[in-house]
Design a protein around this motif. Structure first.
Motif, PDB file in Angstrom:
ATOM      1  N   ARG A 248      18.225 -10.534  10.282  1.00 48.91           N
ATOM      2  CA  ARG A 248      17.394 -10.917   9.095  1.00 48.91           C
ATOM      3  C   ARG A 248      15.762 -10.585   9.272  1.00 48.91           C
ATOM      4  O   ARG A 248      15.163 -10.022   8.621  1.00 48.91           O
ATOM      5  CB  ARG A 248      17.695 -11.938   8.472  1.00 48.91           C
ATOM      6  N   ALA A 249      15.507 -11.271  10.372  1.00 49.81           N
ATOM      7  CA  ALA A 249      14.191 -11.215  10.852  1.00 49.81           C
ATOM      8  C   ALA A 249      13.649  -9.494  11.192  1.00 49.81           C
ATOM      9  O   ALA A 249      12.564  -9.139  10.763  1.00 49.81           O
ATOM     10  CB  ALA A 249      13.827 -12.016  12.059  1.00 49.81           C
ATOM     11  N   GLU A 250      14.706  -9.018  11.897  1.00 52.50           N
ATOM     12  CA  GLU A 250      14.340  -7.588  12.238  1.00 52.50           C
ATOM     13  C   GLU A 250      14.278  -6.630  11.008  1.00 52.50           C
ATOM     14  O   GLU A 250      13.103  -5.994  10.820  1.00 52.50           O
ATOM     15  CB  GLU A 250      15.581  -7.155  13.001  1.00 52.50           C
ATOM     16  N   THR A 251      15.062  -7.164   9.919  1.00 52.11           N
ATOM     17  CA  THR A 251      15.087  -6.381   8.701  1.00 52.11           C
ATOM     18  C   THR A 251      13.363  -6.654   7.921  1.00 52.11           C
ATOM     19  O   THR A 251      12.907  -5.646   7.460  1.00 52.11           O
ATOM     20  CB  THR A 251      16.156  -6.665   7.690  1.00 52.11           C
ATOM     21  N   LYS A 252      13.095  -7.807   8.167  1.00 57.73           N
ATOM     22  CA  LYS A 252      11.679  -8.331   7.433  1.00 57.73           C
ATOM     23  C   LYS A 252      10.661  -7.376   8.132  1.00 57.73           C
ATOM     24  O   LYS A 252       9.757  -6.956   7.438  1.00 57.73           O
ATOM     25  CB  LYS A 252      11.468  -9.666   7.470  1.00 57.73           C
ATOM     26  N   VAL A 253      10.833  -7.553   9.583  1.00 55.43           N
ATOM     27  CA  VAL A 253       9.793  -6.691  10.214  1.00 55.43           C
ATOM     28  C   VAL A 253       9.826  -5.197  10.041  1.00 55.43           C
ATOM     29  O   VAL A 253       8.459  -4.712   9.778  1.00 55.43           O
ATOM     30  CB  VAL A 253      10.188  -7.026  11.529  1.00 55.43           C
ATOM     31  N   GLU A 254      10.888  -4.669   9.854  1.00 57.43           N
ATOM     32  CA  GLU A 254      11.070  -3.293   9.241  1.00 57.43           C
ATOM     33  C   GLU A 254      10.426  -2.887   8.278  1.00 57.43           C
ATOM     34  O   GLU A 254       9.752  -2.106   7.872  1.00 57.43           O
ATOM     35  CB  GLU A 254      12.696  -2.815   9.483  1.00 57.43           C
ATOM     36  N   GLU A 255      10.710  -3.979   7.149  1.00 57.81           N
ATOM     37  CA  GLU A 255      10.159  -3.852   5.827  1.00 57.81           C
ATOM     38  C   GLU A 255       8.771  -3.836   6.090  1.00 57.81           C
ATOM     39  O   GLU A 255       8.037  -3.095   5.299  1.00 57.81           O
ATOM     40  CB  GLU A 255      10.982  -4.575   5.034  1.00 57.81           C
ATOM     41  N   MET A 256       8.232  -4.678   6.588  1.00 61.30           N
ATOM     42  CA  MET A 256       6.687  -4.971   6.587  1.00 61.30           C
ATOM     43  C   MET A 256       6.190  -3.848   7.389  1.00 61.30           C
ATOM     44  O   MET A 256       5.059  -3.164   6.856  1.00 61.30           O
ATOM     45  CB  MET A 256       6.522  -6.026   7.349  1.00 61.30           C
ATOM     46  N   ARG A 257       6.732  -3.076   8.134  1.00 59.02           N
ATOM     47  CA  ARG A 257       6.128  -1.699   8.863  1.00 59.02           C
ATOM     48  C   ARG A 257       6.404  -0.801   7.980  1.00 59.02           C
ATOM     49  O   ARG A 257       5.265   0.099   7.865  1.00 59.02           O
ATOM     50  CB  ARG A 257       7.203  -1.587  10.091  1.00 59.02           C
TER      51      ARG A 257
END
Length: 282
Positions: A248-257
């Motif tokens: 989930r954190a990885e997905t959020k980071v990807e969304e932020m990128r």
């Protein structure tokens, strides 16, 4: 290196004939690996057995205060595994059947020329087998304790994909109990582990004979799980860890990128428009 298998064998011989006990002790202790304790009273023998340290019991059947069957029944109430040999001159098929039902390990007749030779050999064999069985149980218990200390979920299946072990963290991870899963096919109890990425990863590990590490989504609980699978000749073992929060954190980071990339793209477009010279008025 000294092991329990090499330790002297301590035998408790119970018989109300003290002279026969003296003969038994003198005959059996000719062999240094045997240490013989004797007791003429069955109740006293039971108290001695409760103290522990006896590897095998040899008992007469016909005794005055308490016969061999009553003695054996009392012993089995607190020790179900200790080898017990009936060594008696009052044998019959009925007595043998009752003794077997009560939990005797073996039954030998007194009075033959080689009676003590047979007794010694039988005691040695029974104790060796008992020690080997206990050592195997202790080793298995140590392995299970090790598996239970592992913070990751641990699950093992045999060559037929039947679940053979599941530790407590795995019960939590897959929302099941060992009682419901162990001894049953993996595809029946935890079918999601045999499908899609899970199934492909496990089968690849078995087919290649090499460990595999992979991540997969576990649909029944909407979890992401990281798996390390270790194949063996008799099946495959897997260590599993819940990585849902990480994913989930990885997905959020990807969304932020993606948002940053979009913002930078929009900023570059705007800058290009602003930096262009203004068109002259006509």
């Amino acid at each position: 290196m000294f092991s329990q298998q090499d330790a002297p064998i301590t035998v408790l011989h119970v018989d109300d004939d003290e002279a026969f006990l003296d003969l038994s002790k003198a005959t059996l202790e000719v062999h240094e690996e045997l240490v013989v304790e004797t007791e003429t009273d069955a109740e006293a023998a039971l108290e001695r057995l409760r103290d522990g340290g006896i590897d095998c019991v040899v008992s007469d059947y016909q005794m005055d205060e308490m016969d061999g069957l009553a003695f054996l029944t009392a012993l089995r109430e607190f020790d179900s595994d200790l080898p017990v040999v009936f060594f008696t001159g009052h044998g019959s098929e009925r007595v043998a059947a009752e003794a077997i039902h009560a939990g005797v390990t073996d039954y030998l007749q007194k009075g033959t020329d080689k009676a003590f030779l047979f007794l010694r050999n039988r005691v040695q064999t029974l104790v060796a087998n008992d020690r080997a069985a206990r050592a195997a149980q202790e080793a298995e218990a140590r392995v299970r304790q090790l598996y239970e200390r592992i913070s990751d979920g641990f699950l093992a299946v045999d060559a037929d994909w039947t679940v053979t072990y599941l530790n407590s963290p795995a019960e939590t991870l897959f929302d099941c109990t060992a009682d419901d899963v162990v001894g049953r096919p993996l595809g029946e109890t935890l079918p999601a582990l045999t499908e899609r990425a899970f199934g492909a990863g496990l089968r690849a590990a078995v087919d290649d004979g090499e460990s595999r590490t992979f991540e997969a989504h576990y649909p029944p609980l909407d979890r992401w799980i990281s798996v390390v699978a270790y194949p063996a000749d008799d099946g495959v073992s897997l260590f599993a860890r819940d990585i849902t929060e990480y994913k989930r954190a990885e997905t959020k980071v990807e969304e932020m990128r993606n948002r940053v990339d979009t913002a930078e793209s929009q900023f570059r477009t705007l800058r290009e428009k602003v930096s262009r010279p203004a068109a002259p008025f006509r």
